[in-house]
Structure formats: structure tokens, C-alpha cells
Design an enzyme around this catalytic site. Structure first.
Site, PDB file in Angstrom:
ATOM      1  N   GLU A 383       7.046  -1.838   8.927  1.00  0.00           N
ATOM      2  CA  GLU A 383       6.232  -0.616   8.947  1.00  0.00           C
ATOM      3  C   GLU A 383       7.093   0.642   8.901  1.00  0.00           C
ATOM      4  O   GLU A 383       6.784   1.596   8.191  1.00  0.00           O
ATOM      5  CB  GLU A 383       5.328  -0.612  10.175  1.00  0.00           C
ATOM      6  CG  GLU A 383       4.255  -1.672  10.139  1.00  0.00           C
ATOM      7  CD  GLU A 383       3.394  -1.573   8.884  1.00  0.00           C
ATOM      8  OE1 GLU A 383       3.044  -0.455   8.468  1.00  0.00           O
ATOM      9  OE2 GLU A 383       3.092  -2.623   8.301  1.00  0.00           O
ATOM     10  N   HIS A 480      -0.203  -6.087  -1.724  1.00  0.00           N
ATOM     11  CA  HIS A 480       0.254  -7.127  -0.805  1.00  0.00           C
ATOM     12  C   HIS A 480       0.407  -8.481  -1.480  1.00  0.00           C
ATOM     13  O   HIS A 480       0.890  -9.426  -0.869  1.00  0.00           O
ATOM     14  CB  HIS A 480      -0.717  -7.255   0.375  1.00  0.00           C
ATOM     15  CG  HIS A 480      -0.687  -6.089   1.298  1.00  0.00           C
ATOM     16  ND1 HIS A 480      -1.649  -5.100   1.280  1.00  0.00           N
ATOM     17  CD2 HIS A 480       0.206  -5.723   2.244  1.00  0.00           C
ATOM     18  CE1 HIS A 480      -1.359  -4.189   2.190  1.00  0.00           C
ATOM     19  NE2 HIS A 480      -0.239  -4.546   2.785  1.00  0.00           N
TER      20      HIS A 480
END
Length: 859
Positions: A383, A480
């Protein structure tokens, strides 16, 4: 943090340099762009973006590399088209290599996502990658609709039920305010109308959670583009005591207890907070402990408080990775704070970087399909990797660029786990999110979010346009899913692999290991532009490997063939003549050594590179023909020769010793050359850097001695004159928090003679009107001084600092930092705080900055 008030008078001698020289534009782009570039003798090769008919990349001939001092002229020449380019940032990769990024503007308005990136080696421009737009002169220059209407269009597009500025009890948080727009030019990706003038909004929704940059056409109110700032994944995680055993963490002490906060002289801190299962950040509180021993008995509880230890330790490891491995100071390369908010909402199955800080849910496990607390080390690194991407190439979060945004974050997750656990005892380094999966068991299964070694195992492609490649619009174009291609490329580059891919290409790649692959990947990311695709990433990666390890090197071959293995580009096929060259053409060093020995000296090394395999041992014998300095008297070299073994390529070092002869004689040069043994196979002298010239700066001078009448030597003395409001020439100020606090000059807060420099948020009422609590970091930087031949320096001035104290912590304070290059600053030990009356201050400066040039001080 409440606003701060600091008044100073200080001293230094003016000394300044300019990095780039301005040149008049000489635009060459025409509709026959390809023909024009083919006739350009400065270029070795180029790539054109056929969709926009603009230059995508340029390689310059090694024999005539342009100097960085003419880069402004280069940009105007190749990319001008009635626009201008402004320096965005400069990133040092190592001592000789930097990446310089420029932002495109038209009519003083930013062209969003339009940048030019220059790879500079030894002050020469080797390569340029670009994403620019041609703008017609009749383009709209002023908005037709109001900002309020545009905001309404943006929120309607996001269609959230509630936004952060509508939440209660948000206090003074910036999130509590409606977003303000910036007018920019941007390509209309949603409606196909080309470049338009648009309002740019940062829209943060709380129900459901999202944060996006939304662009609204300033003429007709249509949304033209959306770029997600919160990069959602189905599950995330970081590692700490819950997942990684007992680890050392850094906290702070309030006088009563310990908090999960780490302060640092090089960054703004690492802090971890408890959201208490709320979604309102203003309600977050500290995690505290009375003895700084955060045990499992205390925190491995029903509330899952040990997740906070995971997040805090993980953030520290992320910072240390970027600082120690990649020489990057936090995600923004400016010491940005890493704040983490744990226990977000109730049973929340997500974690994300929201463009400001980290948010972690506790997960809904043991519910079916739910996750454990999302604070594992790889998720934390992943992240915060998105934040790194924002401050490097800012890859837009859609389609191929978005897939690479995700892929690079997975790469940094693997790299961090490798740094922490190189023996792979705790983690599955090439699995992402395995520890938050309820079903994962190390050594038994490979259940995880993604598998970099085998992307198809989790439904991802391992080949460009191959099996599992996604072509729809969901998930921002499959970011993704299609990230599996970049993940597999990095895995093969690092570990090596042989096989056949989905399109029938047979490959066999020898891995280069993490120490090299992570360097290649980082430089690759910095060379990309916002909308780069996989083909552009291949070009950037090969450029990165060539820059770091030399043409024709094993690293370049592995990088190229790893891309071939995932279906991007051709197999490596270049025929390389092994050449030998010095890493740098020139260097400069002073002869002075602060030593009382009879024969003081200093040493440094220069690399010599063989960039391809020679067929026989190649011995290089060093020469000094043409030197004005004398061997044995002024310098020595060791060893006298080096040998590159047959069938290998590498870099070896020669050590140069400089003697301090204490004689005033002017600068001298060492011209270091070489000869190659006759039976050295096919090794030849390189086309460039056949010599390395060292300038020995003679800094021997008659000592300067202060007397009782003249006093010490003054390098700079500044009393800020008699007219208010303007900083002296060469002094600069900045604000890293976006508040209204600024440095100004005037009589308010006058100390000693002359005037004072002080911080205010209102130049009219001056600091006496302060009533607002606000976080602020307002920097004042002096002009540079030249301290050559000077030692025993002190830094002296008078100051006030009217600060408050809360639980033994000062809210308002000043700190002095120094820099020798204007980029990296180091803090001096004293903190300037809580002085309500004029106070004389004097600090002895460290030995490390004696005899230096270009010393800058920042308060």
C-alpha cells in the site's frame, strides 16, 4: 500542531549556483515527425507515440551526449509546441545517476499527466522518456461553468451516499472541508474530445469509502477522467508481532506512558492510531503502554490490538527499506510522515493508502471468505508502494498503467519481505497477502491474494495478452488481474526460470538476485510516465539495467529475456564487443586532510568496467600520461593493473591516494588512462571514458587568524535590512503542509539591530493575531556559504519562539538543519523552543562541514 513563531538573525557569505541554463525554444516538431527525427544526428534511436504523434522516448548517441546544462533547450526543441516545461523533481539514484522530471504547461496552466523524464549520468543526458500533448492555440483558456457546478457534477459521478466533509466531529481536519478545484488541461479519456480545460477535484467519500481525482470539463460539465487515489484490493496486510513474532519497535514517551510514535531527524515521523472501530478519523486515539513492553498478554486480545503492533513495526520496516536499500527518504523522498489508522470500522475487509495515510480494517474472519487483520508486512509495503508510485511516475490507475501500479506495489512487498526475512523462514516472499488468509499454512499450501511466481494459480496472466488477460472495464480495466505480467517478470528476473509461455515462446533466464533486480525495478519505475504501458516498461527496464550495469551485461540480458518470457518484446540478440571504460570521465577532490600526521593523505576509488564477456583474460594496466600532478609526490594509484577473467563482465576499482603537501601551488590534474594486454581476447577500449581526469583542488592557503581587534572571520551576516516583507537575495522559504504560514521580514519581532524574519499566517496583523491551531512546517533556508579553508565554525543568532506545551510535548519549535548539496538536509541537535524573550543562541557546527562549499542552513 499550533502555529509557530520564530524570529532569527543569522550569518553567511553569499554563494549560489544554477543547475540549468535557459535557452531559447527552437521547436522542430512537424507532421513529418519521424522523418525529422531520422535526420537528427544527435539521436541513436527514438520511439514515437503514434496515437498522439508525439515523441515517446529518445536515446542520444554516446559520442555526443548533450550536457544537462542545455536540457531546457532540448525540451523546447523536441517537445516545445508552444508549451513550456518546469522542473518537477530530481531524484538521485547513485553518485553519478539521477532522474530529472519536468511538468508540461500551456499558457501557465498545468497539462495533467504530461511529463518528460530525463536520465542523467555524469551530467550528460542519456535517455528521455515523455508523455506530452500537442495543444491547439484556439483551446479554451477560461472556464465557462462555475466551480460549484463542476463539484456537483463530480460528486454525482462518484455517486457516494456521504462524503468526508459531511461527516460530524471532523474538527479542523482537512478532510472536513469541501474540495477546492485546480484548473488544468487534460486529455478527455471518457468522451474522446482531446485536450480540454478541466476542474480537478480531490473527492473523498466516506460511504462507501473511495478517494479519487475527478476532472470535470470546464466548458460543459462532463466528467472527462477519474484517477483512483485509494488503490483497493480485496485484502491487504502488514507484518508485526501478530504475524512476525517479537520485534523491536520505536515509540515515544509522554511523561506518563509510551505511544506508537517514532520521531526522526530525517522525516516527519511514523505514527499509529486506534480508530476504535469508527470510520471518523477525528475520533482516533493513541495506543499506549506503561512500560514500553507491548506483550501478547496485553494486546493479543479479543479486540485484536496486536494488529496495531503489526502496522507500526511494518511502517518502520517500509521506511527503512526505502532509506537503506533505495536511498529514498520515505514515500515522497522528502521525509513524509507515515501514519497508520488501525481498527477502521467493524469487520472491515480492506486496507489502503488514501493519498495521505494508511487505513487498516480488522477483517471479518472467522466469517467465511473473510480475512484476518489486514496488517501483514507485505500489505503494508504494497500500500505504501502506491504512495511511492504517486511521487515517482504517478501511473494512472486504469488499464496497463494501473496494472503496473499494482505490480510495482507487489514487487516492493516482495523486496521488503526479502530484506526482513532473506532466509524465507517466516514469509512466502513471492506470495502477496498469504498471512491474512484464513486458510494459508506455510509449506502446505500457497493460498494468497496473488502468486508472483505462478500468477495463473490466482487467476492472473503470466503472459501479456495470454491466458487470464483481462480486457473489460471492471476493476479499472483489470488492474488487479493484469498486474500478474509485471509480477512474473520480476520473479523471473530475480530468481531465473526456464519454460514456454502462453504464446509459445521458449525462454531460459538466469536470475540476477534481489540486490540487482530491486535496483533495476526502482529505476524503471522512475523512468515511466503516467500512462505508460508494458512496452514502455520494457524499454525503461532495459535502459535501467544498461545504466546500472553496463551495455551487454548479464543484467541487461536477463532483464530483456525476462520481458520476452512474459510476452513483451523480443529475446536479447545484440552482438556485443566487450569494451573497457572508466565509470566516470572526470572527478574533483581537495587535497586537504584534517590530520596531524606527518604524511596526511586521502583515498577514493574509480570504477573500471568491462561491459561484455571477453574470450580471454583481459589485463588493464594504468597509465598517467598527461598528468600535471606527480606520481609519488602528489598521488599514488593501486593496484597498477587489474584483470578481467575470460567469460565474465564486471566492474573493478582502482584506488587513488591524494597527498596533502601543504604547498600553495594551484590545481593539478591526474589523467588516468589504460592499456589492454595484447592477448586480451576481443576486449577493446570503450568509445567513451577512455581516460579519467582527476582535478586536485589545491586548497592550501595561508592561515586566517582572528585578532582581538578584528575578531573571528565572518562568513555571513544578515540583519534583514530596513524594508519589510522581502527575503534577502538567495534566501528561500517554503511550506510543506499547504497552510498559509509563511516567512516574512519586518519590524514585528525585531531582535538586535535591523529587522527580523518571522513566521506568520497574516502579514498584515503579523503573528500577534495567532488564534488558530494548525499543523505547519514553514522552512527558511539561507543562501549558501563557502567554508573552504575554515574550521571551528559557529552559527549564531537571536531568536524568540512563542510556543505552547501540551503533555510535556512542545507544539511550536524550530530546528536547524544543514545541507552540502541543497537536497539532503541533516538536523543539528538543538531544538529552538519556548523562548518568550529575545535569546542569544550560538551553536558549534560539526566537523563534517568544515572545509566544504555550498553549505545551506534551514530553520
Amino acid at each position: 500542531m499550533k502555529k509557530n513563531y520564530l524570529v532569527i538573525i543569522c550569518a553567511l557569505t553569499l554563494f549560489s549556483t544554477t543547475l540549468f541554463a535557459q535557452q531559447k525554444p527552437s521547436a522542430k516538431k512537424t507532421i513529418h515527425l519521424e522523418e525529422t527525427l531520422q535526420q537528427d544526428k544527435k539521436l541513436q534511436s527514438f520511439i514515437i507515440n503514434e496515437e498522439r504523434n508525439t515523441i515517446q522516448s529518445l536515446y542520444f548517441n554516446k559520442s555526443s551526449l548533450p550536457k544537462v546544462t542545455v536540457i531546457n533547450g532540448l525540451l523546447q526543441s523536441y517537445f516545445g509546441d508552444n508549451t513550456d516545461f518546469r522542473l518537477l523533481n530530481e531524484l538521485s539514484i547513485n553518485a553519478t545517476t539521477k532522474v530529472v522530471r519536468y511538468q508540461q504547461y500551456y499558457n501557465n496552466v498545468k497539462v495533467e499527466l504530461a511529463t518528460v523524464v530525463a536520465l542523467v549520468v555524469n551530467d550528460e543526458v542519456n535517455y528521455i522518456s515523455a508523455e506530452t500533448y500537442s495543444i491547439k492555440s484556439n483551446i479554451q483558456k477560461t472556464a465557462t461553468i462555475t466551480e460549484a457546478i463542476a463539484l456537483s457534477k463530480a460528486t454525482s459521478y462518484i455517486h457516494a451516499s456521504k462524503y468526508m466533509w459531511q461527516e460530524d466531529n471532523m474538527g479542523d481536519l482537512a478532510l472536513a472541508k469541501k474540495p477546492k478545484a485546480e484548473l488544468v488541461y487534460i486529455n478527455d479519456a471518457l468522451n474522446g474530445e482531446g485536450i480540454v480545460l478541466a476542474y480537478k477535484f480531490n473527492i473523498y467519500a466516506s460511504q462507501p469509502v473511495s478517494r479519487d481525482l475527478v476532472y470535470v470539463n470546464a466548458a460543459n460539465g462532463k466528467v472527462v477522467f477519474k484517477n483512483a487515489l485509494i488503490k483497493h484490493t480485496n485484502a491487504l496486510g502488514t507484518a508485526a508481532t501478530k504475524y512476525s513474532g517479537t520485534k523491536s519497535i520505536t515509540t515515544d514517551f509522554t511523561g506518563t506512558n509510551y505511544r506508537l510514535r517514532r520521531t526522526s531527524p530525517t522525516m516527519l515521523g511514523i505514527e499509529t492510531f486506534n480508530m476504535q472501530k469508527n470510520a471518523n478519523y477525528n475520533l482516533a486515539v493513541d495506543f499506549t503502554d506503561n512500560d514500553n513492553n507491548w506483550t501478547a498478554a496485553e494486546y493479543n486480545n479479543a479486540n485484536k490490538d496486536n494488529a496495531a503492533l503489526d502496522a507500526h513495526w511494518g511502517a518502520q520496516q517500509v521506511y527503512d527499506y526505502w532509506k537503506n536499500i533505495q536511498n529514498r527518504n520515505s514515500y515522497d523522498n522528502a521525509g513524509g510522515k507515515i501514519a497508520s489508522y488501525v481498527h477502521y470500522d467493524n469487520a472491515y475487509d480492506n486496507a489502503y493508502w488514501n493519498d495521505d495515510f494508511m487505513t487498516y480494517g480488522d477483517g471479518s474472519a472467522p466469517a467465511a471468505g473473510g480475512f484476518k487483520p489486514l496488517t501483514s508486512l507485505d500489505v503494508c509495503s504494497h500500500e505504501i508502494g502506491h504512495a511511492v508510485c504517486t511521487y515517482t511516475c504517478n501511473l494512472t490507475y486504469s488499464n496497463q498503467s494501473g496494472a503496473m501500479n499494482e505490480g510495482f506495489s507487489d514487487i516492493w512487498a516482495a523486496c521488503l519481505e526479502n530484506m526482513v526475512d532473506p532466509g524465507n523462514a517466516t514469509y512466502e516472499i513471492f506470495l502477496i497477502g498469504e498471512q491474512i488468509d484464513q486458510t494459508w499454512v506455510k509449506g502446505v499450501n500457497r493460498n494468497a491474494l496473488r502468486d508472483m511466481a505462478n500468477p495463473p494459480a490466482q487467476g492472473q496472466p503470466d503472459t501479456y495478452l495470454g491466458i487470464n488477460w483481462y480486457t473489460g472495464t471492471a476493476d479499472n480495466g483489470g488492474v488487479h488481474t493484469n498486474s500478474g505480467v509485471l509480477n512474473k517478470w520480476f520473479y523471473i528476473l530475480t530468481q531465473g526460470e526456464a519454460g514456454t509461455n502462453d504464446i509459445g515462446s521458449v525462454y531460459n533466464v538466469t536470475g540476477v538476485g534481489f540486490a540487482k533486480s530491486e535496483k533495476i525495478a526502482y529505476l524503471t519505475e522512475t523512468l515511466l510516465t503516467a500512462s505508460s504501458n508494458y512496452a514502455a516498461a520494457r524499454t525503461a527496464a532495459i535502459t535501467a539495467a544498461t545504466t546500472l550495469y553496463g551495455p551487454c551485461s548479464a543484467e541487461v540480458i536477463a532483464t530483456t529475456n525476462a520481458w520476452y518470457a512474459v510476452g513483451v518484446g523480443a529475446i536479447y540478440s545484440a552482438t556485443c564487443t566487450p569494451s573497457i571504460h572508466f565509470i566516470n570521465a572526470t572527478s574533483s577532490i581537495s587535497e586537504t586532510v584534517l590530520s596531524n600526521t606527518c604524511h596526511p593523505s586521502k583515498t577514493f576509488t574509480q570504477g573500471v568496467r568491462l561491459d561484455a564477456n571477453a574470450t580471454q583474460n583481459a589485463t588493464v594496466t594504468f597509465t598517467t600520461t598527461g598528468s600535471t600532478a606527480l606520481v609519488g609526490k602528489d598521488f599514488a594509484i593501486s593496484p597498477a593493473s587489474i584483470t578481467f577473467n575470460a567469460g565474465t563482465n564486471s566492474t573493478q576499482n582502482v584506488t587513488i591516494t591524494i597527498y596533502d603537501d601543504a604547498i600553495i601551488e594551484g590545481n593539478e590534474t591526474i589523467v588516468l588512462g589504460y592499456t589492454i594486454n595484447a592477448n586480451g581476447g576481443n576486449a577493446v577500449a570503450g568509445a567513451t571514458n577512455q581516460t579519467h581526469t582527476v582535478t586536485i583542488n589545491d586548497d592550501d592557503v595561508a592561515p586566517v587568524i582572528g585578532t582581538t581587534t578584528s575578531g573571528p572571520v565572518t562568513l555571513m551576516n544578515e540583519n534583514f535590512g530596513t524594508s519589510g516583507g522581502t527575503l534577502p537575495t538567495g534566501w528561500t522559504s517554503g511550506n510543506t503542509t499547504g497552510t498559509t504560514n509563511v516567512w516574512t521580514i519586518g519590524t514585528n519581532g525585531t531582535v538586535g539591530t535591523g529587522q527580523g524574519a518571522y513566521i506568520t499566517n497574516n502579514i498584515t496583523t503579523k503573528p500577534l493575531a495567532y488564534t488558530v491551531s494548525s499543523s505547519a512546517v514553514a522552512n527558511l533556508t539561507t543562501t549558501a556559504i563557502n567554508a573552504t579553508n575554515v574550521y571551528g565554525m559557529t552559527f549564531s543568532f537571536n531568536y524568540k519562539c512563542l510556543g505552547e506545551q501540551d503533555i510535556n510535548a512542545y507544539w511550536d519549535y524550530g530546528q536547524i538543519l544543514y545541507s552540502l548539496n541543497g537536497t539532503t538536509f541533516y538536523s543539528l541537535p538543538d531544538i529552538l523552543q519556548n523562548k518568550t524573550a529575545t535569546t542569544a543562541y550560538s551553536l558549534s557546527l560539526p566537523d563534517s562541514i568544515f572545509w566544504q562549499q555550498n553549505i545551506l542552513f534551514k530553520v
